[in-house]
Design a protein around this motif. Structure first.
Motif, PDB file in Angstrom:
ATOM      1  N   THR A  57       0.949  -1.174  -0.055  1.00  0.00           N
ATOM      2  CA  THR A  57      -0.119  -0.036   0.118  1.00  0.00           C
ATOM      3  C   THR A  57       0.779   1.611   0.473  1.00  0.00           C
ATOM      4  O   THR A  57       0.575   1.902  -0.176  1.00  0.00           O
ATOM      5  CB  THR A  57      -0.775   0.246   1.319  1.00  0.00           C
ATOM      6  N   HIS A  58       2.188   0.881   0.417  1.00  0.00           N
ATOM      7  CA  HIS A  58       3.024   2.131   0.631  1.00  0.00           C
ATOM      8  C   HIS A  58       4.396   1.832   1.223  1.00  0.00           C
ATOM      9  O   HIS A  58       4.291   0.621   0.885  1.00  0.00           O
ATOM     10  CB  HIS A  58       2.957   4.011   1.042  1.00  0.00           C
ATOM     11  N   VAL A  59       5.120   2.701   0.765  1.00  0.00           N
ATOM     12  CA  VAL A  59       6.628   2.817   1.602  1.00  0.00           C
ATOM     13  C   VAL A  59       7.186   2.860   2.942  1.00  0.00           C
ATOM     14  O   VAL A  59       6.629   3.940   3.165  1.00  0.00           O
ATOM     15  CB  VAL A  59       7.715   3.774   0.715  1.00  0.00           C
ATOM     16  N   HIS A  60       7.235   1.880   4.078  1.00  0.00           N
ATOM     17  CA  HIS A  60       6.009   1.669   5.142  1.00  0.00           C
ATOM     18  C   HIS A  60       7.320   1.650   5.688  1.00  0.00           C
ATOM     19  O   HIS A  60       8.647   2.265   5.351  1.00  0.00           O
ATOM     20  CB  HIS A  60       6.197  -0.073   5.493  1.00  0.00           C
ATOM     21  N   ALA A  61       7.450   2.808   6.396  1.00  0.00           N
ATOM     22  CA  ALA A  61       8.868   3.821   8.195  1.00  0.00           C
ATOM     23  C   ALA A  61       8.778   3.235   9.072  1.00  0.00           C
ATOM     24  O   ALA A  61      10.117   3.005   9.639  1.00  0.00           O
ATOM     25  CB  ALA A  61       7.781   5.290   7.700  1.00  0.00           C
ATOM     26  N   GLY A 113      -1.058  11.281   0.750  1.00  0.00           N
ATOM     27  CA  GLY A 113      -1.405  12.178   2.012  1.00  0.00           C
ATOM     28  C   GLY A 113      -0.552  11.944   3.269  1.00  0.00           C
ATOM     29  O   GLY A 113      -0.018  12.084   3.231  1.00  0.00           O
ATOM     30  N   HIS A 114      -0.876  10.243   2.994  1.00  0.00           N
ATOM     31  CA  HIS A 114       0.739   9.287   4.709  1.00  0.00           C
ATOM     32  C   HIS A 114       1.822   9.557   3.414  1.00  0.00           C
ATOM     33  O   HIS A 114       3.068   9.933   4.768  1.00  0.00           O
ATOM     34  CB  HIS A 114      -0.332   8.484   4.916  1.00  0.00           C
ATOM     35  N   THR A 115       2.221   8.688   2.573  1.00  0.00           N
ATOM     36  CA  THR A 115       3.153   9.200   2.059  1.00  0.00           C
ATOM     37  C   THR A 115       2.327   9.647   0.431  1.00  0.00           C
ATOM     38  O   THR A 115       1.430   9.591   1.032  1.00  0.00           O
ATOM     39  CB  THR A 115       3.603   8.320   1.768  1.00  0.00           C
ATOM     40  N   GLY A 132      -4.047   0.709   3.278  1.00  0.00           N
ATOM     41  CA  GLY A 132      -3.160   1.983   3.447  1.00  0.00           C
ATOM     42  C   GLY A 132      -2.895   1.966   5.456  1.00  0.00           C
ATOM     43  O   GLY A 132      -3.818   1.508   5.499  1.00  0.00           O
ATOM     44  N   ASP A 133      -2.646   2.902   4.963  1.00  0.00           N
ATOM     45  CA  ASP A 133      -1.872   3.832   6.331  1.00  0.00           C
ATOM     46  C   ASP A 133      -3.074   5.114   5.804  1.00  0.00           C
ATOM     47  O   ASP A 133      -3.084   6.242   6.577  1.00  0.00           O
ATOM     48  CB  ASP A 133      -1.214   4.131   6.839  1.00  0.00           C
ATOM     49  N   CYS A 134      -3.461   5.274   5.035  1.00  0.00           N
ATOM     50  CA  CYS A 134      -4.222   6.648   4.437  1.00  0.00           C
ATOM     51  C   CYS A 134      -5.573   6.578   5.248  1.00  0.00           C
ATOM     52  O   CYS A 134      -5.511   7.564   6.236  1.00  0.00           O
ATOM     53  CB  CYS A 134      -4.844   5.627   3.137  1.00  0.00           C
ATOM     54  N   ALA A 173      -3.561  -0.777   6.985  1.00  0.00           N
ATOM     55  CA  ALA A 173      -2.312  -1.571   7.017  1.00  0.00           C
ATOM     56  C   ALA A 173      -1.962  -2.017   8.707  1.00  0.00           C
ATOM     57  O   ALA A 173      -0.814  -2.228   8.721  1.00  0.00           O
ATOM     58  CB  ALA A 173      -1.485  -0.455   6.735  1.00  0.00           C
ATOM     59  N   HIS A 174      -2.188  -0.790   9.863  1.00  0.00           N
ATOM     60  CA  HIS A 174      -2.388  -0.531  10.776  1.00  0.00           C
ATOM     61  C   HIS A 174      -3.204  -1.321  12.406  1.00  0.00           C
ATOM     62  O   HIS A 174      -4.568   0.415  11.604  1.00  0.00           O
ATOM     63  CB  HIS A 174      -0.955   0.311  11.302  1.00  0.00           C
ATOM     64  N   ASP A 175      -3.418  -1.009  13.291  1.00  0.00           N
ATOM     65  CA  ASP A 175      -3.802  -0.853  14.057  1.00  0.00           C
ATOM     66  C   ASP A 175      -3.220  -1.102  15.632  1.00  0.00           C
ATOM     67  O   ASP A 175      -2.851  -2.032  16.215  1.00  0.00           O
ATOM     68  CB  ASP A 175      -5.496  -1.807  14.503  1.00  0.00           C
TER      69      ASP A 175
END
Ligand SMILES: N[C@@H](CCC(=O)N[C@@H](CS)C(=O)NCC(=O)O)C(=O)O
Ligand SMILES: [Fe+2]
Length: 357
Positions: A57-61, A113-115, A132-134, A173-175
């Motif tokens: 979903t994105h380049v995770h940090a 937005g998040h990335t 993802g983290d959106c 992607a997270h909780d």
């Protein structure tokens, strides 16, 4: 039929999603985690699926993706946003692309937005969406690093996600609280940052004042993810081979198949954990097997040499799986369970001592 599993990495509170098309066996993983690759590959195998692609979903940090490792193991194709500028992907995705797995499809939406390269994946029938983290459950991804932009995030959520059907389930992607799923209707009404009457300026104000510490792994994770999870060092790319070809189960146990054990009988310590009457009973025992009943195993683990692999055996492979766990706890480095136990060993025609025919 759709196969769907939500998997969790407790270290980073990341969700990985397995989506499979039962009819064709084709599957994809959304956001696999490097440390969980063995687990995820085991599940895919046990469900009879073949991994065709991994999607980010994105380049995770906060964690390293399992994409590269899964590609090495299964031949899966690595896919992520073109805008990520990551190296090593097999397909770079943009708005309205379609990812097919068997007879099913995921529709790609750009949700920056998040990335700046976040993607959201919408299942073909709009029944579920991977945000993802959106959009997080009653929350949103942060916007204070990796080209984060609260204006863009607000618009992404409001135009690309909350416009989906009210019943569409949203999987983030997270909780960080243990919540697992939400829906468009719920987030439209109850998302404190992005729902209801919250305007863009409100959201921007909110996001400018989160005051969160940066993810602990950001300096490792981002560069690694920009290589799709390919390790830097040559050594890490070629981990040492196990002492024998073993199977790792989703239950978390290394197993050895009877045919493989037969080839390694001379070099392993075979520990039979059945009760005395079984050890002496009609199923027989593997030649040279040491008898330590399960109830005594923890206290007698010291009788085993640490520099030789151990294979645990019981009637069906169930008690000996627990024996693996106990011996690992006792610090033995190479322990595997005989898959299917004496029943399979006998059924496949391998030799035994003391059996009655
Ligand atoms: N504490 C975590 C970082 C958590 C974090 O910053 N998560 C990001 C997603 S990569 C986020 O957007 N969090 C939003 C929030 O916690 O409200 C770590 O050290 O890895
Ligand atoms: Fe993130």
């Amino acid at each position: 039929m759709l196969v769907f599993r939500q998997l969790f990495d407790p270290q980073s509170s990341t969700y990985t999603y397995l989506l499979g098309d039962k009819a064709s066996g084709a599957a994809v993983l959304v956001d696999p985690v490097f440390e969980q690759v063995r687990r995820d590959a085991a599940l895919i195998g046990e469900l009879g699926l073949t991994l065709s692609a991994t999607l980010e979903t994105h380049v995770h940090a906060d964690h390293v993706t399992g994409a590269w490792l899964l590609k090495q193991r299964t031949g899966s194709r690595i896919m992520l946003a073109k805008a990520s500028n990551a190296e090593g992907a097999d397909r770079y995705l943009t708005q309205d692309d379609i990812v097919t797995f068997g007879g099913r499809r995921l529709l790609v939406r750009a949700t920056p937005g998040h990335t700046d390269s976040c993607l959201t994946y919408v299942l073909d029938d709009h029944s579920m969406t991977f945000t993802g983290d959106c959009l997080l459950i009653r929350g949103s991804g942060r916007t204070d690093f990796q080209q984060g932009d609260p204006h863009a995030l607000y618009r992404s959520v409001r135009t690309q996600i909350l416009t989906l059907p009210a019943t569409c389930l949203l999987y983030p992607a997270h909780d960080y609280r243990g919540l697992t799923v939400t829906s468009v209707a719920e987030e439209r009404s109850f998302n404190p940052r992005l729902g209801g009457e919250v305007g863009e300026a409100d959201f921007v104000g909110y996001m400018s004042n989160l005051g969160l510490p940066h993810p602990k792994l950001i300096d490792i994770a981002v560069p690694a993810n920009l290589q799709c999870g390919r390790p830097e060092s040559e050594a890490a790319r070629h981990p040492p081979q196990a002492w024998a070809p073993l199977t790792y189960t989703f239950a978390g146990i290394f197993e050895i198949q009877p045919a493989v054990l037969e080839e390694h009988v001379g070099s392993t310590q075979i520990v039979d954990v059945r009760e005395r009457d079984e050890f002496d009973g009609p199923l027989g025992r593997i030649q040279g097997a040491l008898w330590i009943p399960l109830g005594e195993l923890s206290t007698r683990a010291g009788e085993l040499a640490r520099d030789r692999p151990v294979v645990t055996v019981c009637r069906s492979g169930a008690r000996s799986a627990q024996a693996v766990v106990m011996l690992q706890r006792a610090g033995l480095p190479d322990v595997a369970n005989l898959a299917g136990g004496m029943l399979r060993w006998r059924a496949e025609g391998y030799p035994v001592d003391g059996a009655r025919h």
